[in-house]
Design an enzyme around this catalytic site. Sequence first.
Site, mmCIF file in Angstrom:
data_model
loop_
_atom_site.group_PDB
_atom_site.id
_atom_site.type_symbol
_atom_site.label_atom_id
_atom_site.label_comp_id
_atom_site.label_asym_id
_atom_site.label_seq_id
_atom_site.Cartn_x
_atom_site.Cartn_y
_atom_site.Cartn_z
ATOM 1 N N THR A 99 -14.591 77.711 -23.557
ATOM 2 C CA THR A 99 -14.702 78.907 -22.739
ATOM 3 C C THR A 99 -15.536 79.927 -23.492
ATOM 4 O OG1 THR A 99 -12.692 79.942 -23.631
ATOM 5 C CG2 THR A 99 -12.427 78.555 -21.672
ATOM 6 N N CYS A 100 -16.390 80.625 -22.788
ATOM 7 C CA CYS A 100 -17.180 81.689 -23.408
ATOM 8 C C CYS A 100 -16.214 82.778 -23.858
ATOM 9 C CB CYS A 100 -18.187 82.245 -22.407
ATOM 10 S SG CYS A 100 -19.083 83.686 -23.034
ATOM 11 N N VAL A 101 -16.220 83.077 -25.125
ATOM 12 C CA VAL A 101 -15.238 84.011 -25.671
ATOM 13 C C VAL A 101 -15.373 85.406 -25.052
ATOM 14 C CG1 VAL A 101 -16.626 84.610 -27.715
ATOM 15 C CG2 VAL A 101 -14.124 84.857 -27.772
#
Length: 128
Positions: A77-79
């Site tokens: 997941t894109c942080v």
Amino acid sequence: MNYCLVVNGPVYGTQTSRSAYLFANALIEKGHTLKGVFFYQDGVNNGSALTVPANDEFDLVAAWQSLAQKHNVRLETCVAAALRRGIVSEAEQQLHQLSNSNLAQGFEQTGLGSLAESLLTQDRVVQF
């Protein structure tokens, strides 16, 4: 061929994430390799450990987890997108001194650099 998927759609509410999941399974069944799935924008909700579908609904988070474990697929997941939407890993919980984390097991939080690497190293990147 080696594939990477980018999922921008939420875990529920649209068909986007389910379509990506079905596509991922079809790739593997045809003998291709799925290296990773990068969840971006509302797609990061696929990584929430707090998603509880109704008993008669498909559990997409559990399905992603099973696919990743069975076929050695990275779930990222894109942080930045995740933090904006309240999806927090244990590392980010500690860094931001939050009371809890809720990133589902089997998912990891990474930056856009990880996506850029996939764009450069995989044969195909398919976005949903």
